[in-house]
Design an enzyme around this catalytic site. Structure first.
Site, PDB file in Angstrom:
ATOM      1  N   SER A   1      14.004  88.209  -6.070  1.00  0.00           N
ATOM      2  CA  SER A   1      13.135  88.268  -4.888  1.00  0.00           C
ATOM      3  C   SER A   1      13.751  89.145  -3.810  1.00  0.00           C
ATOM      4  O   SER A   1      14.978  89.142  -3.603  1.00  0.00           O
ATOM      5  CB  SER A   1      12.933  86.856  -4.329  1.00  0.00           C
ATOM      6  OG  SER A   1      12.305  86.897  -3.067  1.00  0.00           O
TER       7      SER A   1
ATOM      8  N   TYR B   1      15.857  78.962  -1.535  1.00  0.00           N
ATOM      9  CA  TYR B   1      15.210  79.814  -2.543  1.00  0.00           C
ATOM     10  C   TYR B   1      15.924  81.159  -2.656  1.00  0.00           C
ATOM     11  O   TYR B   1      16.275  81.603  -3.755  1.00  0.00           O
ATOM     12  CB  TYR B   1      13.741  80.014  -2.166  1.00  0.00           C
ATOM     13  CG  TYR B   1      13.036  81.075  -2.985  1.00  0.00           C
ATOM     14  CD1 TYR B   1      12.629  80.822  -4.285  1.00  0.00           C
ATOM     15  CD2 TYR B   1      12.780  82.333  -2.445  1.00  0.00           C
ATOM     16  CE1 TYR B   1      11.984  81.794  -5.043  1.00  0.00           C
ATOM     17  CE2 TYR B   1      12.131  83.316  -3.188  1.00  0.00           C
ATOM     18  CZ  TYR B   1      11.739  83.041  -4.483  1.00  0.00           C
ATOM     19  OH  TYR B   1      11.115  84.003  -5.229  1.00  0.00           O
TER      20      TYR B   1
ATOM     21  N   LYS C   1      -1.599  78.398  -4.805  1.00  0.00           N
ATOM     22  CA  LYS C   1      -0.429  78.594  -3.956  1.00  0.00           C
ATOM     23  C   LYS C   1      -0.603  78.080  -2.535  1.00  0.00           C
ATOM     24  O   LYS C   1       0.383  77.946  -1.799  1.00  0.00           O
ATOM     25  CB  LYS C   1      -0.047  80.084  -3.914  1.00  0.00           C
ATOM     26  CG  LYS C   1       0.423  80.619  -5.260  1.00  0.00           C
ATOM     27  CD  LYS C   1       0.864  82.063  -5.158  1.00  0.00           C
ATOM     28  CE  LYS C   1       2.114  82.220  -4.336  1.00  0.00           C
ATOM     29  NZ  LYS C   1       2.587  83.620  -4.312  1.00  0.00           N
TER      30      LYS C   1
END
Length: 219
Positions: free
Chosen positions: A89, A111, A143
């Site tokens: 990410s 995360y 989501k």
């Protein structure tokens, strides 16, 4: 090819599986909590599964699912010499203003840390990692608040005929990348299984949230 896709019920996973099916591959899906199939039967593993919420604060849960499981899966694939791809990410860049693969990192959430920790573990091993920027496209319904502004603005426009943008939205810039671009990157690197590393997957151009709202409104 026989391909294992983890996170196949997620946003990117659903799109990836559909595309691989169209290409004629035999795809097996895996989700956290399932029994992991015998790795030896696969020609490729695409590890897309993760706790993807950037607001998840349960550090133990994130480390267990995003880091420890990824380590175990990579070790299995490397031991069996099975090509391994994984989703990382752009959140590893944090508040930095430079976004090249050699730029400093600044992870600020559990995360982001889990993604960067796994990148460090995978370095020097047979693994292809992709730092996704802000991905948007079909299959985002589940989501909720984590869905892209493309999805949220489109939903607003369809349901109310109005798109609500927050104050100063023209000053909040992100690199919004179509999910098709993410899939293309994975497919391209499948053809180079001996190449390892970490690569950005984005457009290289930033748009404001207001730009996105205007784009959606014009459709």
């Amino acid at each position: 090819m026989n391909i294992l896709v983890t996170g196949h019920r997620g946003f990117i996973g659903q799109n990836m599986v559909a595309h691989l099916d169209r290409l004629g591959h035999v795809v097996t899906g895996f989700e956290w909590g399932d029994v992991l199939p015998d790795i030896e039967q696969y020609d490729q593993v695409m590890h897309l599964g993760a706790i993807s919420s950037t607001t998840e604060l349960n550090v133990e849960k994130v480390i267990t699912q995003n880091y420890k499981f990824s380590v175990d899966l990579l070790d299995l694939c490397n031991f069996r010499n099975i090509p391994f791809q994984y989703s990382s990410s752009a959140s590893v860049y944090g508040l930095n203003q430079q976004f090249t693969e050699t730029s400093p990192v600044d992870p600020r959430t559990p995360y982001a840390w889990s993604k960067y920790m796994f990148e460090l573990y995978a370095a020097g091993k047979q693994a292809q990692g992709f730092r996704y920027f802000n991905v948007h496209g079909p299959c985002e319904d589940h989501k909720g608040s984590q869905a892209s502004p493309y999805h949220q603005f489109t939903k607003q426009a369809k349901e109310t005929g109005v798109i609500n943008v927050f104050e100063n939205s023209e000053n909040f810039l992100r690199d919004f990348v179509p999910v098709s671009t993410v899939i293309d990157a994975h497919i391209q690197f499948m053809e180079m299984p001996d190449v390892s590393g970490v690569w950005n997957v984005g457009t290289g151009k930033a748009k404001s949230f207001l730009d996105v709202a205007n784009e959606v409104g014009e459709k």
